[in-house]
Design a protein around this motif. Structure first.
Motif, PDB file in Angstrom:
ATOM      1  N   ASN A  55       0.825  -1.207   0.000  1.00  0.00           N
ATOM      2  CA  ASN A  55       0.000   0.000   0.000  1.00  0.00           C
ATOM      3  C   ASN A  55       0.858   1.255   0.000  1.00  0.00           C
ATOM      4  OD1 ASN A  55      -2.663  -1.053  -0.113  1.00  0.00           O
ATOM      5  ND2 ASN A  55      -2.460  -1.701   2.008  1.00  0.00           N
ATOM      6  N   ALA A  91       1.795   2.088  -3.452  1.00  0.00           N
ATOM      7  CA  ALA A  91       0.664   2.736  -4.133  1.00  0.00           C
ATOM      8  C   ALA A  91       0.554   4.201  -3.685  1.00  0.00           C
ATOM      9  CB  ALA A  91      -0.635   1.984  -3.859  1.00  0.00           C
ATOM     10  N   TYR A 116       0.663   7.628  -5.915  1.00  0.00           N
ATOM     11  CA  TYR A 116      -0.367   8.662  -5.816  1.00  0.00           C
ATOM     12  C   TYR A 116       0.277  10.015  -5.501  1.00  0.00           C
ATOM     13  CZ  TYR A 116      -4.561  11.194  -4.714  1.00  0.00           C
ATOM     14  OH  TYR A 116      -5.559  12.141  -4.727  1.00  0.00           O
ATOM     15  N   SER A 165     -12.191   8.870  -4.262  1.00  0.00           N
ATOM     16  CA  SER A 165     -12.087   7.913  -5.361  1.00  0.00           C
ATOM     17  C   SER A 165     -10.646   7.527  -5.687  1.00  0.00           C
ATOM     18  CB  SER A 165     -12.744   8.513  -6.607  1.00  0.00           C
ATOM     19  OG  SER A 165     -12.108   9.738  -6.933  1.00  0.00           O
ATOM     20  N   VAL A 218      -7.252   5.937  -6.346  1.00  0.00           N
ATOM     21  CA  VAL A 218      -6.744   4.587  -6.532  1.00  0.00           C
ATOM     22  C   VAL A 218      -5.370   4.722  -7.166  1.00  0.00           C
ATOM     23  CG1 VAL A 218      -7.061   2.419  -7.788  1.00  0.00           C
ATOM     24  CG2 VAL A 218      -9.039   3.588  -6.826  1.00  0.00           C
ATOM     25  N   ASP A 273      -4.022  -0.015  -8.560  1.00  0.00           N
ATOM     26  CA  ASP A 273      -5.247  -0.798  -8.315  1.00  0.00           C
ATOM     27  C   ASP A 273      -5.552  -0.970  -6.827  1.00  0.00           C
ATOM     28  OD1 ASP A 273      -5.798  -1.178 -11.027  1.00  0.00           O
ATOM     29  OD2 ASP A 273      -4.396  -2.863 -11.119  1.00  0.00           O
ATOM     30  N   ARG A 274      -5.084  -0.064  -6.005  1.00  0.00           N
ATOM     31  CA  ARG A 274      -5.355  -0.115  -4.563  1.00  0.00           C
ATOM     32  C   ARG A 274      -6.126   1.132  -4.148  1.00  0.00           C
ATOM     33  NH1 ARG A 274      -2.785  -3.879  -1.756  1.00  0.00           N
ATOM     34  NH2 ARG A 274      -1.226  -5.103  -2.834  1.00  0.00           N
ATOM     35  N   PRO A 275      -7.137   0.972  -3.282  1.00  0.00           N
ATOM     36  CA  PRO A 275      -7.914   2.120  -2.803  1.00  0.00           C
ATOM     37  C   PRO A 275      -7.116   2.906  -1.751  1.00  0.00           C
ATOM     38  CG  PRO A 275      -8.704   0.106  -1.798  1.00  0.00           C
ATOM     39  CD  PRO A 275      -7.635  -0.296  -2.776  1.00  0.00           C
ATOM     40  N   VAL A 276      -6.291   3.806  -2.218  1.00  0.00           N
ATOM     41  CA  VAL A 276      -5.370   4.544  -1.359  1.00  0.00           C
ATOM     42  C   VAL A 276      -6.096   5.294  -0.251  1.00  0.00           C
ATOM     43  CG1 VAL A 276      -3.618   6.373  -1.327  1.00  0.00           C
ATOM     44  CG2 VAL A 276      -3.696   4.760  -3.215  1.00  0.00           C
ATOM     45  N   GLN A 329      -8.956   4.773   1.315  1.00  0.00           N
ATOM     46  CA  GLN A 329      -9.481   3.937   2.400  1.00  0.00           C
ATOM     47  C   GLN A 329      -8.356   3.476   3.313  1.00  0.00           C
ATOM     48  OE1 GLN A 329     -12.809   3.286   3.171  1.00  0.00           O
ATOM     49  NE2 GLN A 329     -11.762   2.695   5.030  1.00  0.00           N
TER      50      GLN A 329
END
Length: 185
Positions: A77, A80, A84, A96, A98, A101-104, A106
């Motif tokens: 993570n 990722a 970002y 939103s 990402v 492919d990871r929901p940064v 959250q």
């Protein structure tokens, strides 16, 4: 005994890693009839308790053993989050967001909860190395606008005029700047 590094255990771990392309074995995982997950959990326990020799640990690491699933997920993570940050100059991500492919957003939101990093000060240090303001005490929206404007102005010499309507990543940084310059009454 389940904790012995037997040929069957090594073969099961090797087969698992070749198929899954990782060694993040969960407790319930089996390789055929072999209880690979239980065996792996015992290896992690022994390693964490300092009961495993260096040679045995190195042999398992050569097979791809993951000692801490939480640390490995954090590192994935974090990669990722770095991507970002490179694109958006802030870890105060939009809902939103990402990366890789990871929901940064959250993941970062979970880490911002009180006490979430209590047992992992090294995680906090790693996040601060990416963005010292990853968890600001001020609004995330303010931080996103500030970071965008900071990067926009980084290569400017002297003063540049940023007027309302000038957008970066869909944010009107000109309008935001004008509001910052307006005295509060």
């Amino acid at each position: 005994m389940l904790s012995d590094l037997t040929y069957a255990a090594r073969a099961a771990l090797k087969k698992f890693t070749e198929r899954e392309l990782h060694a993040r074995v969960s407790y319930g995982d089996k390789e055929g009839a072999y209880p690979l997950g239980q065996w792996t959990a015992e290896q992690r326990r022994a390693y964490g308790a300092g009961q495993m020799t260096g040679l045995r640990a190195r042999r398992l690491e050569k097979l791809g053993m993951v000692w801490s699933l939480a640390d490995e997920r954090f590192q994935e993570n974090l990669e990722a989050a770095k991507v970002y940050y490179e694109q958006h100059w802030s870890l105060c991500a939009l809902r939103s967001a990402v990366a890789l492919d990871r929901p940064v957003v959250q993941w970062l939101s979970n880490l911002r909860r009180p006490g979430a990093l209590e047992d992992h000060p090294e995680w906090k240090t790693a996040l601060e190395a990416v963005d010292e303001d990853w968890n600001p005490s001020w609004p995330a929206e303010w931080q996103r606008h500030y970071a965008a404007l900071r990067e926009l102005m980084a290569n400017e010499e002297g003063q540049a005029e940023v007027l309302p309507g000038f957008t970066v990543h869909g944010m009107d940084v000109g309008k935001w700047l004008a509001r910052q310059r307006t005295p509060k009454v």
